[in-house]
Design an enzyme around this catalytic site. Structure first.
Site, mmCIF file in Angstrom:
data_model
loop_
_atom_site.group_PDB
_atom_site.id
_atom_site.type_symbol
_atom_site.label_atom_id
_atom_site.label_comp_id
_atom_site.label_asym_id
_atom_site.label_seq_id
_atom_site.Cartn_x
_atom_site.Cartn_y
_atom_site.Cartn_z
ATOM 1 N N HIS A 199 0.820 -1.210 0.000
ATOM 2 C CA HIS A 199 0.000 0.000 0.000
ATOM 3 C C HIS A 199 0.853 1.257 0.000
ATOM 4 O O HIS A 199 0.393 2.313 -0.411
ATOM 5 C CB HIS A 199 -0.912 0.035 1.221
ATOM 6 C CG HIS A 199 -1.749 -1.189 1.376
ATOM 7 N ND1 HIS A 199 -2.632 -1.617 0.419
ATOM 8 C CD2 HIS A 199 -1.825 -2.103 2.382
ATOM 9 C CE1 HIS A 199 -3.230 -2.728 0.828
ATOM 10 N NE2 HIS A 199 -2.747 -3.044 2.011
ATOM 11 N N HIS A 244 5.274 6.919 6.461
ATOM 12 C CA HIS A 244 5.020 6.373 5.139
ATOM 13 C C HIS A 244 4.608 7.511 4.218
ATOM 14 O O HIS A 244 4.411 8.648 4.665
ATOM 15 C CB HIS A 244 3.939 5.288 5.187
ATOM 16 C CG HIS A 244 2.639 5.796 5.720
ATOM 17 N ND1 HIS A 244 2.318 5.799 7.053
ATOM 18 C CD2 HIS A 244 1.578 6.362 5.094
ATOM 19 C CE1 HIS A 244 1.126 6.326 7.229
ATOM 20 N NE2 HIS A 244 0.652 6.692 6.055
ATOM 21 N N HIS A 297 2.313 8.861 0.541
ATOM 22 C CA HIS A 297 1.220 8.697 -0.419
ATOM 23 C C HIS A 297 1.579 9.518 -1.654
ATOM 24 O O HIS A 297 2.069 10.648 -1.528
ATOM 25 C CB HIS A 297 -0.107 9.172 0.174
ATOM 26 C CG HIS A 297 -0.559 8.390 1.366
ATOM 27 N ND1 HIS A 297 -1.372 7.284 1.274
ATOM 28 C CD2 HIS A 297 -0.292 8.550 2.692
ATOM 29 C CE1 HIS A 297 -1.601 6.803 2.484
ATOM 30 N NE2 HIS A 297 -0.953 7.555 3.367
#
EC number: 4.2.1.1
Length: 459
Positions: A200, A226, A228
């Site tokens: 993901h 993380h 995106h």
């Protein structure tokens, strides 16, 4: 909550009471002035389903009902299916029981955070050579695919979800929001950190000792970060600013020190906090990000991981920790647990065009597909108010800064207490002045004046 500064002209606009009414007015105000109310509690969860794996969310109160002026929901990108109706949502009896984990775990591990923002792997093809060695016991989900997220976790259909569209003109300027405090974010090269492609996102597990404070009594410890992103020519930040989407976005996930484990904090107001920053194209290479981006080839396949030297985590964030937006929302991936405190920096982080291309065109996700466009559509505010620590627009190039209205972050009770406090102060001053005048008059009235007697003497 910091009170507003009282106007210096207000006492001049209120006439002093008549001498005969002073004592009565003072006694009346003493009976009316309340103790300064506490700040209204933050929004509770909208249903017992909003807690994800915890299943202990507080029910939605009447004060949480949405206003008529909700932000419009944008057209869903390939990160979200249409939410089902209420009849499609499973009941409380459908929720799986939470199994307590072993108490022998002495410190937080990534396994304690199975689905926070960048959860574990979805169903992987059998020929995946880099399958997660530690296993994956969570529900399978993906961006733009079946099943719809509310069927994976009912909390994804909650009323207070993230991300959202930030409108600076509607943000409430709140002077009580102080600059963020980060401690221990400058990591030495050793021990090395785990960098993983979880299908993901790319996720960096952070060691213990990284502490962050949102204010007095609001301490957190960092767990992981993380990213995106989008695709070639398609931006991929999760939050937007007046509908403008940035090329990418970084999230640093934190756990409140009030909780020992992540599953205890899921769905609890303020249990988790996320620092978010927008990434956009700049003229130069970002050396801090290059330490991670240069290793993406090693984890190109889903489920693969590598070890990277420790680095300065704070260098991945904007340099100005004093200007940001803040609101209460949710995780942006299943289980979509609510109660998350989001802090979105006003300043952006610059990466070169080559670095942004490396980020969006290197990793592979489920089904031998490129890992791209891993962002969720913006969600309606449903009456929530976004607070700002500064009275200005977003300083992001090429977008110019725009002024915002100085909306107050004080609650109605705070303002009412402030008004009564000012009235009490003015009345007290008027009472003291009147008493002083009466005292002076009484002193002068006690003096008797007698004409001087001139004694006549003989010549």
């Amino acid at each position: 909550m910091a009170p507003l500064c009282p106007s210096p002209w207000l006492p001049l606009l209120i006439p002093a009471p008549a001498p005969g009414l002073t004592v009565q007015l003072l006694l009346s105000l003493l009976l009316l002035v309340p103790v300064h109310p506490q700040r209204l509690p933050r929004m509770q969860e909208d249903s017992p389903l909003g807690g994800g794996s915890s299943g202990e969310d507080d029910p939605l109160g009447e004060e949480d009902l949405p206003s008529e002026e909700d932000s419009p929901r944008e057209e869903d990108p390939p990160g979200e299916e249409d939410l089902p109706g209420e009849e499609d949502l499973p009941g409380e009896e459908d929720l799986p029981e939470v199994k307590p984990k072993s108490e022998e775990e002495g410190s937080l591990k990534l396994e304690d955070l199975p689905t926070v923002e960048a959860p574990g792997d979805p169903q992987e093809p059998q020929n995946n050579a880099h399958r997660d060695k530690e296993g994956d016991d969570q529900s399978h989900w993906r961006y733009g695919g079946d099943p719809p997220w509310p069927r994976v976790s009912p909390a994804c259909a909650g009323r207070f979800q993230s991300p959202v569209d930030i409108r600076p003109q509607l943000a409430a300027f709140c002077p009580a929001l102080r600059p963020l405090e980060l401690l221990g974010f400058q990591l030495p090269p050793l021990p090395e950190l785990r960098l993983r492609n979880n299908g993901h996102s790319v996720q960096l597990t952070l060691p213990p000792g990284l502490e962050m404070a949102l204010g007095p009594g609001r301490e957190y410890r960092a767990l992981q970060l993380h990213l995106h992103w989008g695709a070639a020519g398609r931006p991929g930040s999760e939050h937007t600013v007046e509908g403008h989407r940035f090329p990418a976005e970084i999230h640093v996930v934190h756990l409140s020190t009030a909780f020992a484990r992540v599953d205890e904090a899921l769905g609890r107001p303020g249990g988790l906090a996320v620092l978010a920053a927008f990434l956009e194209e700049g003229p130069e290479e970002n050396s801090a990000y290059e330490q991670l981006l240069s290793r993406l080839e090693e984890i190109a396949e889903e489920g693969s991981e590598t070890q990277v030297p420790g680095l300065d985590i704070s260098a991945l964030l904007p340099s100005d920790f004093s200007r940001y937006f803040q609101y209460e929302g949710s995780l942006t991936t299943p289980p979509c647990a609510q109660g998350v405190i989001w802090t979105v920096f006003n300043q952006t982080v610059m990466l070169s065009a080559k670095q942004l291309h490396t980020l969006s065109d290197t990793l592979w996700g489920p089904g031998d597909s490129r890992l791209q466009l891993n962002f969720r559509a913006t969600q309606p505010l449903n009456g929530r108010v976004i607070e700002a620590s500064f009275p200005a627009g977003v300083d992001s190039s090429p977008r110019a800064a725009e002024p915002v209205q100085l909306n107050s972050c004080l609650a109605a009770g705070d303002i009412l207490a402030l008004v009564f406090g000012l009235l009490f102060a003015v009345t007290s001053v008027a009472f003291l002045v009147q008493m002083r005048r009466q005292h002076r008059r009484g002193t002068k009235g006690g003096v008797s004046y007698r004409p001087a007697e001139v004694a006549e003497t003989g010549a």
